[in-house]
Design a protein around this motif. Structure first.
Motif, PDB file in Angstrom:
ATOM      1  N   GLU A  35      52.120  43.810  36.299  1.00 39.66           N
ATOM      2  CA  GLU A  35      52.703  43.988  37.624  1.00 39.66           C
ATOM      3  C   GLU A  35      53.500  42.737  37.996  1.00 39.66           C
ATOM      4  O   GLU A  35      53.020  41.614  37.842  1.00 39.66           O
ATOM      5  N   GLN A  36      54.708  42.952  38.484  1.00 39.16           N
ATOM      6  CA  GLN A  36      55.598  41.878  38.916  1.00 39.16           C
ATOM      7  C   GLN A  36      55.763  41.966  40.429  1.00 39.16           C
ATOM      8  O   GLN A  36      55.769  43.061  40.991  1.00 39.16           O
ATOM      9  N   THR A  37      55.922  40.827  41.060  1.00 36.47           N
ATOM     10  CA  THR A  37      56.194  40.780  42.497  1.00 36.47           C
ATOM     11  C   THR A  37      57.625  40.308  42.714  1.00 36.47           C
ATOM     12  O   THR A  37      58.063  39.333  42.098  1.00 36.47           O
ATOM     13  N   LEU A  38      58.339  41.007  43.583  1.00 28.81           N
ATOM     14  CA  LEU A  38      59.692  40.652  43.985  1.00 28.81           C
ATOM     15  C   LEU A  38      59.614  40.039  45.375  1.00 28.81           C
ATOM     16  O   LEU A  38      59.097  40.660  46.306  1.00 28.81           O
ATOM     17  N   ALA A  39      60.090  38.809  45.504  1.00 25.95           N
ATOM     18  CA  ALA A  39      60.144  38.123  46.791  1.00 25.95           C
ATOM     19  C   ALA A  39      61.594  37.740  47.076  1.00 25.95           C
ATOM     20  O   ALA A  39      62.361  37.464  46.144  1.00 25.95           O
ATOM     21  N   VAL A  40      61.974  37.708  48.355  1.00 30.89           N
ATOM     22  CA  VAL A  40      63.370  37.518  48.737  1.00 30.89           C
ATOM     23  C   VAL A  40      63.475  36.516  49.878  1.00 30.89           C
ATOM     24  O   VAL A  40      62.636  36.487  50.775  1.00 30.89           O
ATOM     25  N   ALA A  41      64.540  35.730  49.837  1.00 29.78           N
ATOM     26  CA  ALA A  41      64.946  34.869  50.945  1.00 29.78           C
ATOM     27  C   ALA A  41      66.462  34.969  51.061  1.00 29.78           C
ATOM     28  O   ALA A  41      67.151  35.261  50.078  1.00 29.78           O
ATOM     29  N   GLU A  42      66.971  34.735  52.243  1.00 31.12           N
ATOM     30  CA  GLU A  42      68.423  34.691  52.433  1.00 31.12           C
ATOM     31  C   GLU A  42      68.884  33.255  52.215  1.00 31.12           C
ATOM     32  O   GLU A  42      68.255  32.314  52.703  1.00 31.12           O
ATOM     33  N   LEU A  43      69.963  33.096  51.481  1.00 30.72           N
ATOM     34  CA  LEU A  43      70.444  31.761  51.142  1.00 30.72           C
ATOM     35  C   LEU A  43      70.715  30.923  52.385  1.00 30.72           C
ATOM     36  O   LEU A  43      70.416  29.726  52.403  1.00 30.72           O
ATOM     37  N   HIS A  44      71.223  31.536  53.451  1.00 30.49           N
ATOM     38  CA  HIS A  44      71.529  30.754  54.666  1.00 30.49           C
ATOM     39  C   HIS A  44      70.285  30.107  55.254  1.00 30.49           C
ATOM     40  O   HIS A  44      70.383  29.099  55.960  1.00 30.49           O
ATOM     41  N   SER A  45      69.104  30.638  54.958  1.00 27.30           N
ATOM     42  CA  SER A  45      67.883  30.052  55.526  1.00 27.30           C
ATOM     43  C   SER A  45      67.610  28.648  54.978  1.00 27.30           C
ATOM     44  O   SER A  45      66.813  27.912  55.560  1.00 27.30           O
ATOM     45  N   PHE A  46      68.290  28.254  53.925  1.00 27.11           N
ATOM     46  CA  PHE A  46      68.115  26.916  53.360  1.00 27.11           C
ATOM     47  C   PHE A  46      69.196  25.948  53.825  1.00 27.11           C
ATOM     48  O   PHE A  46      69.127  24.757  53.549  1.00 27.11           O
ATOM     49  N   LYS A  47      70.170  26.436  54.566  1.00 25.72           N
ATOM     50  CA  LYS A  47      71.288  25.589  54.981  1.00 25.72           C
ATOM     51  C   LYS A  47      70.857  24.457  55.899  1.00 25.72           C
ATOM     52  O   LYS A  47      71.283  23.333  55.741  1.00 25.72           O
ATOM     53  N   ALA A  48      70.010  24.745  56.853  1.00 24.34           N
ATOM     54  CA  ALA A  48      69.632  23.732  57.837  1.00 24.34           C
ATOM     55  C   ALA A  48      68.414  22.928  57.412  1.00 24.34           C
ATOM     56  O   ALA A  48      68.058  21.947  58.051  1.00 24.34           O
ATOM     57  N   ARG A  49      67.782  23.333  56.330  1.00 24.42           N
ATOM     58  CA  ARG A  49      66.570  22.632  55.894  1.00 24.42           C
ATOM     59  C   ARG A  49      66.885  21.305  55.251  1.00 24.42           C
ATOM     60  O   ARG A  49      67.890  21.138  54.579  1.00 24.42           O
ATOM     61  N   SER A  50      65.975  20.400  55.409  1.00 25.18           N
ATOM     62  CA  SER A  50      66.037  19.144  54.667  1.00 25.18           C
ATOM     63  C   SER A  50      65.752  19.449  53.218  1.00 25.18           C
ATOM     64  O   SER A  50      64.932  20.311  52.915  1.00 25.18           O
ATOM     65  N   PRO A  51      66.395  18.763  52.245  1.00 23.53           N
ATOM     66  CA  PRO A  51      66.167  19.055  50.844  1.00 23.53           C
ATOM     67  C   PRO A  51      64.723  18.830  50.404  1.00 23.53           C
ATOM     68  O   PRO A  51      64.304  19.378  49.423  1.00 23.53           O
ATOM     69  N   VAL A  52      63.963  18.026  51.089  1.00 24.99           N
ATOM     70  CA  VAL A  52      62.590  17.736  50.670  1.00 24.99           C
ATOM     71  C   VAL A  52      61.678  17.818  51.889  1.00 24.99           C
ATOM     72  O   VAL A  52      61.976  17.251  52.922  1.00 24.99           O
ATOM     73  N   SER A  53      60.578  18.563  51.760  1.00 27.70           N
ATOM     74  CA  SER A  53      59.607  18.635  52.845  1.00 27.70           C
ATOM     75  C   SER A  53      58.297  18.048  52.406  1.00 27.70           C
ATOM     76  O   SER A  53      57.905  18.157  51.299  1.00 27.70           O
TER      77      SER A  53
END
Length: 191
Positions: free
Chosen positions: A173-191
């Motif tokens: 069984e495989q799991t597919l997970a999704v994020a929108e690329l724009h959600s990373f635009k405002a994030r700091s590169p390292v948390s």
């Protein structure tokens, strides 16, 4: 979906890491990733070392590591090989898509077993996705992993990916997970 580009940067850095193109000194690390039973536990198991070595002898390091969107994760200070990180298009012929056409961006990562647990995969993936959000048009990004791979699913969730579905592939069984690329635009590169 039209064949959109992948990330074009040749090098991206974070506090501890350098995402760069592979070079010949990385060969031992690349072979280790393909032959380590723990690293490949959810990827069909380890490949025979002789077969991996023969592949690299015949095709060179660029056959795998030279593809667009493919990076070596290296220590920023020492340039020591840590793993690989790929942001590429998921083939329409594979299962696990959220669009009819397929071809969405897919994030994949492999780290040497000795590098697990230090937040390096999170730092590398966040850094890459931040750079991609600055360069590429907004679009979905997929993570596909065996449902049994709890570490990878936790990392995907920590990165902000939402589980969408499961499907059978490669006898698991495989799991597919999704994020929108724009959600990373405002994030700091390292948390």
């Amino acid at each position: 979906m039209n064949a959109l580009p992948t990330l074009s940067a040749t090098e991206i850095t974070s506090d501890r890491l350098r995402l760069r193109k592979a070079h010949d000194a990385d060969i031992d690390g690349l072979i280790e990733l393909q032959t380590d039973p723990q690293v490949r536990a959810h990827l069909g198991g380890p490949r025979p070392r002789t077969a991996v070595e023969q592949y690299f002898d015949a095709n060179g390091i660029s056959a795998i590591a030279g593809k667009p969107g493919t990076y070596v994760i290296a220590d920023k200070e020492t340039d020591r090989f840590i793993g690989t990180l790929v942001l590429d298009r998921r083939s329409a012929g594979l299962p696990g898509h959220i669009t009819e056409e397929g071809g969405e961006l897919e994030l994949a990562y492999l780290l040497r077993h000795g590098c697990w647990g230090a937040g390096l995969a999170f730092e590398a993936a966040t850094t890459m996705l931040h750079a991609a959000a600055d360069e590429l048009p907004d679009q979905p990004v997929l993570v596909v992993t065996q449902t049994a791979n709890e570490r990878s699913l936790k990392l995907a969730a920590r990165l902000g990916f939402q589980r969408m579905s499961t499907f059978e592939a490669y006898d698991a069984e495989q799991t597919l997970a999704v994020a929108e690329l724009h959600s990373f635009k405002a994030r700091s590169p390292v948390s």
